[in-house]
Design a protein around this motif. Structure first.
Motif, PDB file in Angstrom:
ATOM      1  N   SER A 470     -18.139  29.337  46.990  1.00 33.46           N
ATOM      2  CA  SER A 470     -18.210  30.735  47.419  1.00 33.46           C
ATOM      3  C   SER A 470     -17.308  30.958  48.626  1.00 33.46           C
ATOM      4  CB  SER A 470     -19.654  31.152  47.711  1.00 33.46           C
ATOM      5  OG  SER A 470     -19.982  30.882  49.044  1.00 33.46           O
ATOM      6  N   VAL A 478     -14.012  39.732  40.142  1.00 33.36           N
ATOM      7  CA  VAL A 478     -15.431  40.027  40.382  1.00 33.36           C
ATOM      8  C   VAL A 478     -16.374  38.890  39.952  1.00 33.36           C
ATOM      9  CG1 VAL A 478     -17.299  41.655  39.919  1.00 33.36           C
ATOM     10  CG2 VAL A 478     -14.971  42.488  40.235  1.00 33.36           C
ATOM     11  N   PRO A 479     -16.246  38.337  38.731  1.00 34.90           N
ATOM     12  CA  PRO A 479     -17.250  37.349  38.319  1.00 34.90           C
ATOM     13  C   PRO A 479     -17.309  36.151  39.259  1.00 34.90           C
ATOM     14  CG  PRO A 479     -15.804  37.924  36.481  1.00 34.90           C
ATOM     15  CD  PRO A 479     -15.221  38.560  37.687  1.00 34.90           C
ATOM     16  N   ARG A 481     -16.127  35.937  42.515  1.00 37.67           N
ATOM     17  CA  ARG A 481     -16.525  36.301  43.875  1.00 37.67           C
ATOM     18  C   ARG A 481     -18.004  36.668  43.958  1.00 37.67           C
ATOM     19  NH1 ARG A 481     -13.614  41.104  44.738  1.00 37.67           N
ATOM     20  NH2 ARG A 481     -15.467  42.264  44.112  1.00 37.67           N
ATOM     21  N   GLU A 482     -18.418  37.601  43.114  1.00 39.97           N
ATOM     22  CA  GLU A 482     -19.799  38.096  43.208  1.00 39.97           C
ATOM     23  C   GLU A 482     -20.780  37.179  42.475  1.00 39.97           C
ATOM     24  OE1 GLU A 482     -20.331  40.600  45.131  1.00 39.97           O
ATOM     25  OE2 GLU A 482     -18.273  41.314  45.357  1.00 39.97           O
ATOM     26  N   GLY A 483     -20.335  36.596  41.350  1.00 41.10           N
ATOM     27  CA  GLY A 483     -21.230  35.745  40.555  1.00 41.10           C
ATOM     28  C   GLY A 483     -21.635  34.502  41.323  1.00 41.10           C
ATOM     29  N   TYR A 485     -21.544  34.099  44.487  1.00 38.13           N
ATOM     30  CA  TYR A 485     -22.331  34.545  45.653  1.00 38.13           C
ATOM     31  C   TYR A 485     -23.805  34.735  45.266  1.00 38.13           C
ATOM     32  CZ  TYR A 485     -23.896  37.731  49.355  1.00 38.13           C
ATOM     33  OH  TYR A 485     -24.588  38.331  50.369  1.00 38.13           O
ATOM     34  N   GLN A 486     -24.028  35.400  44.137  1.00 43.25           N
ATOM     35  CA  GLN A 486     -25.416  35.625  43.708  1.00 43.25           C
ATOM     36  C   GLN A 486     -26.084  34.320  43.294  1.00 43.25           C
ATOM     37  OE1 GLN A 486     -27.193  38.214  44.150  1.00 43.25           O
ATOM     38  NE2 GLN A 486     -25.633  39.728  44.639  1.00 43.25           N
ATOM     39  N   LYS A 489     -27.149  32.568  46.311  1.00 40.79           N
ATOM     40  CA  LYS A 489     -28.355  33.180  46.888  1.00 40.79           C
ATOM     41  C   LYS A 489     -29.613  32.677  46.166  1.00 40.79           C
ATOM     42  CE  LYS A 489     -28.519  37.668  48.224  1.00 40.79           C
ATOM     43  NZ  LYS A 489     -28.100  39.088  48.368  1.00 40.79           N
ATOM     44  N   LEU A 506     -31.877  32.957  35.017  1.00 44.72           N
ATOM     45  CA  LEU A 506     -30.923  33.883  35.621  1.00 44.72           C
ATOM     46  C   LEU A 506     -29.638  33.137  36.024  1.00 44.72           C
ATOM     47  CD1 LEU A 506     -30.291  36.724  36.554  1.00 44.72           C
ATOM     48  CD2 LEU A 506     -31.562  36.316  38.660  1.00 44.72           C
ATOM     49  N   ILE A 510     -25.940  34.168  34.597  1.00 49.80           N
ATOM     50  CA  ILE A 510     -24.750  34.467  35.418  1.00 49.80           C
ATOM     51  C   ILE A 510     -23.650  33.461  35.099  1.00 49.80           C
ATOM     52  CG2 ILE A 510     -23.849  34.840  37.756  1.00 49.80           C
ATOM     53  CD1 ILE A 510     -26.744  35.156  38.725  1.00 49.80           C
TER      54      ILE A 510
END
Lengths: 635, 208
Positions: A470, A478-479, A481-483, A485-486, A489, A506, A510
């Motif tokens: 990350s 997007v996938p 960077r944001e994927g 990151y999520q 988390k 989940l 992702i």
């Protein structure tokens, strides 16, 4: 300084070097790779030079600072030739004895030798199990060569493959040989190098580039570094041959700034090669012109991706682009650009000298030749290992690596860095090649092998890699960077004791999209550490989520340290060592850890004398209420 | 330029050689969602929303970004397969979590029936499509705005030393920002003594 403007002059020069080097003259080699240097090998070398002068042996003994020998666990390494006497963990204070006893009296110093499991001393480097169980080819010359001296490389037959290529072979013949050898890229993905060369050769245009990818960025991997530091001419020779085949006259070595010794040694190598007419105009009198420049990278992991690396060479931010048109057709400044890994280039001279048939005789059906691995982590013999493709993990970790230290149990091996995955014990007999690794949910990657024992938490490992990714994702698509990151988390949540039912599913959901929709290989492979650990260690994830327990005792939010009142002998050591004064105790009274204050650093468990072993790590169970009582004195 | 014929969603489509799948589809009236695409700018394929599934003959189908992939004779393109929709939904969910206040994401989220509860939302507004960055660099050639940071820390920022010189006369990037929040980013950067242009979205930030 000889100008080698014909193959004959190169051969003559080689004979000249060899005639000056007498076989029987003792030569002391000292490993000067990064690992040994960190262990003060340079001080050892300087002390040796002084001691030899003091003893009047200056003309009778050669001293050579060589490239990495690979057995980094036991550095600094010293090998005395021609007898091949190997001394390990040599310190400057050992030098007078080595000079006096071994060099003068020709006697061996037993305490500096390698001791096998049975305690038997081993004299010769080649007999040490770490080396005996390897097949050193590409990495083999490192230990004989002074990385800063081109003559050493030439003495060992260096640049003979280039000479053969330029004087006896047409570019298409060389290409056929490389294609026949079926060598696949050593940087990770395993794309056939011959096909890539052919694409670049056939691509329209007169300006073409060849590139060495030395942006090795995987945590734990350092084989490209050691090759470039130890034997830069080997890489260079392969690169010049590739340039000749493809029709490139300019080359780049993209090497990260964090590899100062590699940059230094490569810079010296380029200068020397130019002086000898092995680089520049009219190489070896063949009419072929080619030169190389060093491009330093600033240590962005994503810049190891070929299109990102090429944008970085252009002077822009190292971000990947979709490669619907291959970089071999449109790369640097939209010109055909052929990029290969350091190790791939270093293989080329061997293939040309020994032939494609020799190369295909080594390895498995789909993966030929040898492969260098950085064997690190919870393993006895940390170091660089070269074995034929298809060698089993068990052989690498237990026969070469000497197994797991401290009598602990093997749990998994992480291969391929952040793009790879974990491989569990049940697959230890798997032959290591590109296809088997991918089938197991990991990948060859750049050859990192991180061994893990039972004290490693697989959820925490997955979290470690996702944190790395990350931070190292360029953030363009997007996938990825944001994927990532999520996903990070969610993993933080699980390790923090706040995992929820459905978190594993989940993560898988992702992962599927990040793999399929990301722009470059960084994103496409990023979920591997998570997916492979779920695949083989799903129960560990479930225990974290359902029982709020970390079986390996790693995740801080899920563990507590506790002093057993039955065992505590009130020695005060833990109370004095606790950095946050969370332990209360006095003479004869059982010590107690204040769970509110405790930061779970683990100091108490480390310092508690082994004969008491009163501190324990609890996970998933309630810490018993503190007691204020006198100790039970043990007899 | 010669024409090639391909099939998009079972419809025969003719397109000039060298055009992208996205352009070919849109010219045939087939809508493909995009966030980072703009006809004046070089496509960069970063939002991945325009991903479509392509196949040719017996080869297994694969996913490509339609804003970059060029038309090919005989190519079969599907823009709304299950695989594509699954990915688009996830991308929108992820962007929703990043910038729940962005109208363009809200609209797409409604259209694709996105589960907005899936991830914890943060309080960003920018979706990092990069239109402003590329517009300033490619069309205006000023580079007054750019990306800083890497990975999930990436953000768009005006470079004050250039922005102070160039932005007061321009402000064109505000109009192409799909979230409408770029002006507030700019307001944070502004240097008081400059005469700022009127912000089309937030007139109170006119600098007066």
């Amino acid at each position: 300084m000889p100008i080698l403007d014909s193959p004959a002059k190169l051969e003559k020069f080689r004979e000249e070097i060899l005639s000056h080097r007498k076989q029987e003259k003792p030569c002391v080699t000292i490993c000067s790779g990064t690992g040994c240097r960190a262990l003060a090998s340079e001080e050892v070398a300087r002390t040796l030079v002084a001691e030899i002068e003091k003893n009047g042996l200056k003309d009778k003994v050669d001293i050579r600072r060589t490239g990495c020998h690979g057995f980094c666990e036991k550095g600094p390494i010293m090998v005395i030739l021609p007898e091949d006497i190997c001394y390990l963990q040599v310190k400057p204070e050992d030098i007078p004895e080595i000079v006096g006893t071994t060099l003068k009296e020709k006697k061996i110093i037993d305490r500096l030798l390698f001791k096998d499991a049975a305690g038997k001393s081993i004299v010769h480097e080649s007999d040490i199990p770490f080396y005996k169980n390897q097949s050193r080819t590409v990495f083999g010359n490192n230990r004989f060569i002074d990385s800063k001296n081109i003559d050493d490389y030439i003495a060992l037959g260096g640049y003979s493959a280039l000479s053969k290529a330029l004087s006896q072979m047409k570019p298409e013949e060389i290409l056929d040989e490389i294609k026949k050898s079926n060598i696949r890229g050593r940087g990770g993905a395993g794309f056939p190098a011959g096909l890539k060369w052919e694409t670049a050769r056939n691509a329209p245009g007169t300006t073409k580039y060849v590139i060495v990818n030395a942006d090795e960025g995987d945590p734990g991997a350092y084989k490209d570094r050691s090759l470039l530091e130890g034997n830069p001419h080997g890489v260079l020779e392969g690169l010049i041959i590739g340039a000749y085949v493809i029709g490139a006259h300019e080359g780049y070595v993209y090497v990260r700034q964090e590899y100062p010794l590699a940059i230094e040694n490569l810079g010296i190598a380029l200068e020397q090669a130019r002086e000898y007419s092995l680089l520049g105009k009219n190489i070896l009198g063949s009419g072929f012109d080619f030169d190389v420049s060093i491009q330093q990278g600033a240590g962005a992991f994503v810049s190891g991706e070929s299109s990102a690396l090429m944008t970085a060479i252009e002077g822009r931010v190292g971000e990947p682009r979709p490669k619907y048109i291959r970089t071999a057709v449109s790369g640097i400044r939209e010109k055909p650009s052929n990029l290969n890994n350091v190790e791939t280039w270093a293989n080329i001279p061997f293939i040309l000298n020994k032939g494609a048939d020799w190369f295909t005789g080594i390895g498995t059906k789909g993966s030929k030749g040898t492969k260098i691995f950085s064997l690190v982590g919870k393993v006895n013999n940390t170091g660089l290992v070269e074995v034929p493709m298809g060698t089993t993990l068990r052989h690498i970790i237990f026969d070469v690596g000497g197994g797991i230290p401290g009598g602990k149990k093997f749990k998994a091996v992480q291969t391929g860095g952040p793009s790879g995955g974990v491989i569990p014990e049940k697959l230890l007999d798997m032959p290591v090649d590109y296809d088997e690794m991918t089938r197991a949910g990991s990948m060859m990657g750049s050859g990192g092998m991180i061994v893990m024992d039972e004290t490693t938490c697989m959820v925490d490992i997955a979290r470690y890699y996702l944190k790395f990714l990350s931070e190292e994702s360029c953030g363009k698509c997007v996938p990825c960077r944001e994927g990532i990151y999520q996903m990070l988390k969610i993993l933080n949540r699980i390790c923090g004791g706040k995992g929820k039912e459905g978190d594993i599913e989940l993560l898988e959901e992702i992962s599927g999209v990040v793999q399929e929709f990301s722009l470059c290989a960084l994103g496409q492979t990023a979920p591997n550490p998570v997916l492979s650990s779920i695949r083989y260690f799903r129960d560990e994830y479930e225990v974290h989520i359902k029982e709020k327990r970390c079986p390996a005792g790693v995740c801080k939010s899920l563990i507590s340290y506790y002093i057993d009142p039955e065992k505590c002998q009130a020695c005060m050591i833990c109370a004095r060592s606790c950095p946050v004064q969370a332990i209360t105790g006095e003479k004869n009274m059982v010590h107690v850890i204040d769970q509110e204050k405790c930061t779970k650093c683990g100091t108490c468990i480390e310092v508690c004398p082994q004969r008491f072993s009163a501190v324990t790590k609890l996970s998933g169970e309630k810490v018993p209420a503190p007691v204020h009582q006198k100790i039970k004195v043990r007899k | 330029m010669s024409k090639v014929t391909l099939t998009i969603n079972d419809k025969k489509v003719q397109a000039e050689e060298g055009t992208t799948l996205l352009e070919a589809a849109r010219s045939a009236g087939i809508e493909i969602p995009t966030l980072c695409y703009h006809e004046k700018l070089t496509p960069q394929g970063s939002c991945r929303l325009c991903t479509v599934e392509i196949s040719r003959g017996q080869q297994p189908s694969r996913l490509v970004t339609s804003c970059i992939y060029l038309v090919e004779e005989g190519l079969v393109v599907q823009t709304e397969t299950e695989r594509v929709i699954k990915g688009r939904k996830m991308i929108l969910q992820l962007l929703w979590a990043r910038a729940p206040g962005s109208q363009v994401i809200r609209d797409y989220a409604v259209k694709y029936g996105v589960d907005r509860e899936k991830f914890e939302v943060s309080s960003n507004f920018c979706i990092l499509c990069g239109l402003c960055v590329r517009y300033c660099a490619e069309v205006k050639k000023k580079n007054a705005i750019g990306f800083v940071g890497r990975g999930s820390d990436r953000q768009v920022m005006f470079y004050p030393e250039i922005a102070a010189q160039e932005c007061p006369q321009c402000g064109e990037c505000w109009k192409i920002c799909p979230t409408g929040v770029l002006p507030s980013n700019y307001a944070i950067t502004r240097v008081p003594h400059f005469n700022w242009p009127v912000n089309p979205f937030f007139p109170q930030y006119d600098g007066k």
